[in-house]
Design an enzyme around this catalytic site. Structure first.
Site, PDB file in Angstrom:
ATOM      1  N   TRP A  26     -35.749  40.808  80.267  1.00 17.32           N
ATOM      2  CA  TRP A  26     -34.667  39.998  79.670  1.00 17.32           C
ATOM      3  C   TRP A  26     -33.485  40.861  79.244  1.00 17.32           C
ATOM      4  O   TRP A  26     -32.465  40.347  78.825  1.00 17.32           O
ATOM      5  CB  TRP A  26     -35.189  39.182  78.491  1.00 17.32           C
ATOM      6  CG  TRP A  26     -36.051  39.951  77.553  1.00 17.32           C
ATOM      7  CD1 TRP A  26     -35.646  40.662  76.484  1.00 17.32           C
ATOM      8  CD2 TRP A  26     -37.467  40.076  77.617  1.00 17.32           C
ATOM      9  NE1 TRP A  26     -36.718  41.243  75.861  1.00 17.32           N
ATOM     10  CE2 TRP A  26     -37.854  40.896  76.538  1.00 17.32           C
ATOM     11  CE3 TRP A  26     -38.462  39.593  78.489  1.00 17.32           C
ATOM     12  CZ2 TRP A  26     -39.194  41.242  76.299  1.00 17.32           C
ATOM     13  CZ3 TRP A  26     -39.768  39.930  78.245  1.00 17.32           C
ATOM     14  CH2 TRP A  26     -40.124  40.741  77.164  1.00 17.32           C
ATOM     15  N   GLU A  39     -36.587  35.414  73.326  1.00 18.03           N
ATOM     16  CA  GLU A  39     -36.759  35.500  71.874  1.00 18.03           C
ATOM     17  C   GLU A  39     -37.782  34.472  71.378  1.00 18.03           C
ATOM     18  O   GLU A  39     -38.568  34.765  70.488  1.00 18.03           O
ATOM     19  CB  GLU A  39     -35.423  35.304  71.142  1.00 18.03           C
ATOM     20  CG  GLU A  39     -34.466  36.471  71.288  1.00 18.03           C
ATOM     21  CD  GLU A  39     -34.995  37.774  70.693  1.00 18.03           C
ATOM     22  OE1 GLU A  39     -35.940  37.750  69.888  1.00 18.03           O
ATOM     23  OE2 GLU A  39     -34.466  38.846  71.065  1.00 18.03           O
ATOM     24  N   TYR A  84     -48.943  28.339  70.070  1.00 18.82           N
ATOM     25  CA  TYR A  84     -47.834  27.732  69.317  1.00 18.82           C
ATOM     26  C   TYR A  84     -46.984  26.876  70.255  1.00 18.82           C
ATOM     27  O   TYR A  84     -45.812  27.141  70.510  1.00 18.82           O
ATOM     28  CB  TYR A  84     -46.959  28.816  68.656  1.00 18.82           C
ATOM     29  CG  TYR A  84     -47.716  29.683  67.694  1.00 18.82           C
ATOM     30  CD1 TYR A  84     -47.925  29.275  66.383  1.00 18.82           C
ATOM     31  CD2 TYR A  84     -48.226  30.901  68.104  1.00 18.82           C
ATOM     32  CE1 TYR A  84     -48.645  30.061  65.502  1.00 18.82           C
ATOM     33  CE2 TYR A  84     -48.956  31.694  67.223  1.00 18.82           C
ATOM     34  CZ  TYR A  84     -49.158  31.273  65.933  1.00 18.82           C
ATOM     35  OH  TYR A  84     -49.861  32.040  65.075  1.00 18.82           O
ATOM     36  N   TYR A 122     -33.143  34.015  62.700  1.00 14.61           N
ATOM     37  CA  TYR A 122     -33.343  35.200  63.540  1.00 14.61           C
ATOM     38  C   TYR A 122     -32.905  34.933  64.987  1.00 14.61           C
ATOM     39  O   TYR A 122     -32.120  35.696  65.568  1.00 14.61           O
ATOM     40  CB  TYR A 122     -34.822  35.646  63.524  1.00 14.61           C
ATOM     41  CG  TYR A 122     -35.083  36.689  64.566  1.00 14.61           C
ATOM     42  CD1 TYR A 122     -34.717  38.015  64.343  1.00 14.61           C
ATOM     43  CD2 TYR A 122     -35.611  36.335  65.807  1.00 14.61           C
ATOM     44  CE1 TYR A 122     -34.892  38.975  65.335  1.00 14.61           C
ATOM     45  CE2 TYR A 122     -35.788  37.283  66.796  1.00 14.61           C
ATOM     46  CZ  TYR A 122     -35.427  38.598  66.550  1.00 14.61           C
ATOM     47  OH  TYR A 122     -35.584  39.532  67.523  1.00 14.61           O
ATOM     48  N   ASP A 140     -35.847  40.039  61.399  1.00 14.77           N
ATOM     49  CA  ASP A 140     -37.253  39.624  61.439  1.00 14.77           C
ATOM     50  C   ASP A 140     -38.078  40.651  60.656  1.00 14.77           C
ATOM     51  O   ASP A 140     -37.515  41.534  59.985  1.00 14.77           O
ATOM     52  CB  ASP A 140     -37.736  39.481  62.892  1.00 14.77           C
ATOM     53  CG  ASP A 140     -37.781  40.809  63.625  1.00 14.77           C
ATOM     54  OD1 ASP A 140     -37.333  41.836  63.052  1.00 14.77           O
ATOM     55  OD2 ASP A 140     -38.269  40.851  64.767  1.00 14.77           O
ATOM     56  N   CYS A 202     -41.920  59.440  62.435  1.00 19.88           N
ATOM     57  CA  CYS A 202     -40.693  59.892  61.752  1.00 19.88           C
ATOM     58  C   CYS A 202     -40.050  61.081  62.472  1.00 19.88           C
ATOM     59  O   CYS A 202     -38.820  61.223  62.451  1.00 19.88           O
ATOM     60  CB  CYS A 202     -40.983  60.240  60.296  1.00 19.88           C
ATOM     61  SG  CYS A 202     -41.612  58.831  59.371  1.00 19.88           S
ATOM     62  N   CYS A 205     -37.418  59.908  64.824  1.00 22.96           N
ATOM     63  CA  CYS A 205     -36.526  58.859  64.307  1.00 22.96           C
ATOM     64  C   CYS A 205     -35.105  59.389  64.091  1.00 22.96           C
ATOM     65  O   CYS A 205     -34.905  60.440  63.474  1.00 22.96           O
ATOM     66  CB  CYS A 205     -37.089  58.341  62.996  1.00 22.96           C
ATOM     67  SG  CYS A 205     -36.078  57.046  62.271  1.00 22.96           S
ATOM     68  N   CYS A 211     -33.489  58.978  55.569  1.00 28.20           N
ATOM     69  CA  CYS A 211     -34.480  57.974  55.165  1.00 28.20           C
ATOM     70  C   CYS A 211     -35.065  58.260  53.777  1.00 28.20           C
ATOM     71  O   CYS A 211     -35.661  59.306  53.544  1.00 28.20           O
ATOM     72  CB  CYS A 211     -35.593  57.909  56.213  1.00 28.20           C
ATOM     73  SG  CYS A 211     -36.881  56.731  55.790  1.00 28.20           S
TER      74      CYS A 211
HETATM   75 FE1  SF4 Z   1     -39.806  57.324  59.384  1.00 28.00          FE
HETATM   76 FE2  SF4 Z   1     -37.830  56.380  57.886  1.00 28.00          FE
HETATM   77 FE3  SF4 Z   1     -37.481  56.605  60.487  1.00 28.00          FE
HETATM   78 FE4  SF4 Z   1     -39.105  54.756  59.562  1.00 28.00          FE
HETATM   79  S1  SF4 Z   1     -36.920  54.871  59.221  1.00 28.00           S
HETATM   80  S2  SF4 Z   1     -39.553  56.139  61.267  1.00 28.00           S
HETATM   81  S3  SF4 Z   1     -39.988  55.762  57.811  1.00 28.00           S
HETATM   82  S4  SF4 Z   1     -37.837  58.277  59.065  1.00 28.00           S
END
Ligand code: SF4
Length: 357
Positions: A26, A39, A84, A122, A140, A202, A205, A211
């Site tokens: 999609w 969705e 559903y 959403y 969400d 993390c 990320c 964060c």
């Molecule tokens: Fe980790 Fe924060 Fe990234 Fe989530 S947002 S993966 S908790 S560093």
């Protein structure tokens, strides 16, 4: 550590998404109809499970006009396995409105999208931003988790004001252009990196340096979720009734038009404590108990069925209203048997053959 710089986080996320997004069917188009169907299918269902359904659905209903027209039994058959079923019925109701009121084009307007059956905040946000680049949030559970961790926010994500609270946060981050890409990036981060419980990645990320949860060692504690009410447990009897004939058939019952699994065909069943309601009298008198079958469990959002199966035989008689005897082939091709009966449906080829009377 100070509060994260939300604009900087938004830029980092959009950049990350461009190189890390997953190719999903999609996502090959920003067409509003495709976004809408995907969705709705993705609510309560994992991405990998949705993909084959999405392909099959788009082949059978490539546009709003076909969706508005398709016979309900066929629509439910396409939805069989996703559960559903009210989602499928609402899709069709909305499609008919879109044909009548909007010439078959989903409105490029968040409020008008919200007026359509089955479309909540959403989904309206996802369609408006992804298909029409309108800068509105699509919040969400994934998005709330990611933002709660990023900002160290302890709002209970199950509380009534939580979605609005996190939507306000998204508004502070939404870019003026490519709002859809930003919303998809938030969802993607929640689905592939900032995973639930204590398993986020993390190290991969794009927000690690900003964060709060990561810096404060609170990743496993966020988001905050109050305890849900426990599900009601129902002990039920499920009857697999083999109806004599060539070919043999299985007895189905149509559920009432309101409530759980409304209007769908099912294997006859009743609460264990109300065994006498398993069949109407005219069927009961003809049915011969054969043996116990497997036990099975199915979890709906508010109730859990714990089922005990029983096999019966009966001759081919005129059936009362709301009952049908169908062959295995008819069941497979035309009837959408809810997933709750999966265990018993899997036994049917063997049972019908064995009971070939
Ligand atoms: Fe980790 Fe924060 Fe990234 Fe989530 S947002 S993966 S908790 S560093």
């Amino acid at each position: 550590m100070s509060a994260p710089n939300l604009k900087r986080c938004a830029d980092a996320l959009s950049g990350w998404y461009i190189t890390h997004y997953r190719e999903l069917p999609w996502r090959r188009t920003n067409d509003a109809y495709s976004v809408w169907i995907s969705e709705i299918m993705l609510q309560q269902t994992r991405i990998e499970a949705v993909i084959p359904y999405y392909h099959r659905f788009m082949q059978a209903c490539p546009d709003v006009f076909r969706l508005a027209d398709i016979p309900e039994e066929q629509l439910l058959k396409l939805w069989e396995g996703l559960g559903y079923y009210s989602r499928a019925r609402n899709l069709q109701k909305a499609a008919r409105i879109i044909v009548d009121r909007y010439d078959g084009k989903l409105p490029a307007d968040y409020e008008r999208l919200l007026e359509l059956p089955g479309i909540g905040d959403y989904t309206a946000g996802a369609i408006a931003s992804i298909a029409y680049d309108i800068p509105v949030p699509a919040v969400d559970g994934n998005v709330m988790r990611v933002l709660a961790r990023l900002t160290g926010d302890t709002t209970d994500v199950l509380s009534s004001g939580a979605k609005k609270h996190f939507a306000d946060l998204v508004y502070q981050m939404l870019p003026n252009e490519h709002a859809g890409r930003f919303n998809q990036a938030l969802m993607e981060l929640g689905e592939t990196v900032c995973l639930p419980k204590s398993s986020p990645d993390c190290a991969s990320c794009p927000w690690q340096s900003e964060c709060r949860a990561f810096a404060d060692g609170l990743v496993a504690n966020l988001p905050v979720r109050s305890k849900k009410k426990p599900r009601r447990i129902e002990e039920r009897l499920v009857a697999v009734v083999c109806v004599a004939g060539d070919p043999p058939r299985v007895l189905l019952h149509k559920r009432p038009p309101e409530g759980l699994l409304a209007n769908l065909w099912e294997l006859p069943n009743a609460l264990m404590t109300e065994e006498e309601r398993l069949f109407p009298l005219e069927i009961q008198e003809q049915c011969r108990y054969v043996q116990e079958l497997a036990c099975a469990k199915h979890i709906f959002s508010h109730v859990e069925w714990r089922m005990s199966g029983r096999l019966y035989q009966m001759p081919h008689i005129a059936l009362p209203n709301g009952y049908e005897a169908v062959t295995l082939r008819e069941l497979q091709q035309q009837y959408a048997l809810p997933g709750a009966f999966r265990t018993y449906a899997a036994l049917l080829p063997q049972l019908l053959h064995k009971e070939d009377m």
